[in-house]
Design an enzyme around this catalytic site. Structure first.
Site, PDB file in Angstrom:
ATOM      1  N   CYS A  21       0.842  -1.189   0.000  1.00  0.00           N
ATOM      2  CA  CYS A  21       0.000   0.000   0.000  1.00  0.00           C
ATOM      3  C   CYS A  21       0.882   1.245   0.000  1.00  0.00           C
ATOM      4  O   CYS A  21       1.969   1.241   0.597  1.00  0.00           O
ATOM      5  CB  CYS A  21      -0.930   0.009   1.214  1.00  0.00           C
ATOM      6  SG  CYS A  21      -2.270  -1.204   1.103  1.00  0.00           S
ATOM      7  N   VAL A  52      -1.126  -5.766   4.626  1.00  0.00           N
ATOM      8  CA  VAL A  52      -0.193  -6.275   3.627  1.00  0.00           C
ATOM      9  C   VAL A  52       1.204  -6.194   4.226  1.00  0.00           C
ATOM     10  O   VAL A  52       1.399  -5.614   5.302  1.00  0.00           O
ATOM     11  CB  VAL A  52      -0.270  -5.480   2.311  1.00  0.00           C
ATOM     12  CG1 VAL A  52      -1.627  -5.656   1.637  1.00  0.00           C
ATOM     13  CG2 VAL A  52       0.024  -3.999   2.538  1.00  0.00           C
ATOM     14  N   ALA A  53       2.175  -6.764   3.530  1.00  0.00           N
ATOM     15  CA  ALA A  53       3.521  -6.854   4.107  1.00  0.00           C
ATOM     16  C   ALA A  53       4.082  -5.482   4.459  1.00  0.00           C
ATOM     17  O   ALA A  53       4.728  -5.309   5.494  1.00  0.00           O
ATOM     18  CB  ALA A  53       4.453  -7.579   3.141  1.00  0.00           C
ATOM     19  N   GLU A  54       3.879  -4.482   3.587  1.00  0.00           N
ATOM     20  CA  GLU A  54       4.427  -3.155   3.846  1.00  0.00           C
ATOM     21  C   GLU A  54       3.443  -2.089   3.376  1.00  0.00           C
ATOM     22  O   GLU A  54       2.774  -2.243   2.341  1.00  0.00           O
ATOM     23  CB  GLU A  54       5.746  -2.934   3.083  1.00  0.00           C
ATOM     24  CG  GLU A  54       6.832  -3.932   3.396  1.00  0.00           C
ATOM     25  CD  GLU A  54       7.649  -3.584   4.618  1.00  0.00           C
ATOM     26  OE1 GLU A  54       7.463  -2.470   5.168  1.00  0.00           O
ATOM     27  OE2 GLU A  54       8.475  -4.418   5.011  1.00  0.00           O
ATOM     28  N   THR A  55       3.385  -0.998   4.131  1.00  0.00           N
ATOM     29  CA  THR A  55       2.731   0.225   3.692  1.00  0.00           C
ATOM     30  C   THR A  55       3.777   1.323   3.632  1.00  0.00           C
ATOM     31  O   THR A  55       4.532   1.521   4.589  1.00  0.00           O
ATOM     32  CB  THR A  55       1.593   0.635   4.635  1.00  0.00           C
ATOM     33  OG1 THR A  55       0.572  -0.379   4.628  1.00  0.00           O
ATOM     34  CG2 THR A  55       0.976   1.955   4.207  1.00  0.00           C
TER      35      THR A  55
END
Length: 262
Positions: free
Chosen positions: A22, A44-47
């Site tokens: 994101c 999600v894994a990373e923002t």
């Protein structure tokens, strides 16, 4: 307060492939606890959160659990949002980060990350990690992350990792890279993080800061093509540039919208 948000699938040209991230453009930094709550909500894994300073873009990365010092796929996702939506006339993006200034260049359909090298060195494998592995590695190295080198791609694909055992240790902010020479690529990998909400990362740009120098030396070549063989599979075009590594990949927007904060 309304905030724009984009979700991008990276290191792929197919929706539901690669690694989702994101991307949130901000006019000013929100409190860290709010940034972490947003990242957790996104799941999600990373923002990636960034500001627009005109010639450069302060950039921060949050997992649902912690702030990271370096993240490849969320940097690629941010460059993709800038190129396709916010700054279509621009092809080079300079991000100000905890790991220094990072540059992403866009050319044709590829985004190229210019990242610092993290050369792994031989290391002893902690017993707790060894106990969690269904197959033991041939070689063990370490930089930020443990790098476990296996004989063949099928070992990486089929390995079973006991998460309950691995969660007894905290490798924050590092993780465990599983890698081998590829059947149809120069090398393959997978990436796991203990005590994280998302145990296996789908495609991990930052892990290639260690994988590229290792495989470049072992295979005797500077340019390599790699796959991260998670369930979503990502393709990475890599180059060893000495103290830097160049990591290239594609990206595609999955969604865009707004969310609200107090």
């Amino acid at each position: 307060m309304q905030n724009k948000i984009f979700q991008v699938d990276t290191f792929t040209d197919k929706i539901f492939g690669g690694n989702p991230a994101c991307v949130v453009p901000l006019k000013k930094w929100l409190p860290d606890e709010i940034l972490l709550k947003i990242a957790s909500e996104n799941a999600v894994a990373e923002t990636a959160f960034f500001l627009d300073h005109g010639t450069s873009f302060p950039l921060r990365w949050f997992t649902p659990d912690i702030e990271m010092d370096l993240c490849g796929h969320a940097s690629l996702a941010t460059a993709h949002v800038l190129k396709t939506v916010l700054k279509p006339q621009q092809n080079t993006f300079v991000f100000n980060t905890l790991s220094g200034d990072l540059i992403v260049n866009h050319n044709a359909d590829l985004y190229t990350l210019d990242f610092p090298t993290r050369v792994p060195i031989p290391a002893a494998l902690p017993e707790i990690i060894s106990q969690a592995l269904s197959v033991q590695p041939q070689f063990v190295l370490k930089a930020r992350d443990y790098v476990l080198v296996y004989e063949k791609e099928s070992d990486v694909k089929n390995i079973v990792i006991n998460r309950n055992i691995l969660n007894q240790i905290n490798l924050d902010p590092g993780g465990i890279i599983i890698t081998a020479k590829g059947d149809n690529s120069d090398f393959v990998s997978r990436f796991f993080t203990s005590q994280a909400s998302l145990f296996e990362d789908y495609v991990t740009g930052s892990s290639h800061c260690s994988l590229i120098p290792y495989w470049s030396e072992r295979l005797g070549k500077k340019q390599l093509m790699a796959y991260q063989i998670s369930d979503r599979i990502g393709q990475l075009f890599c180059e060893n540039a000495g103290s830097r590594v160049l990591i290239s990949g594609k990206a595609i927007t999955y969604s865009e919208g707004i969310f609200y904060t107090e």
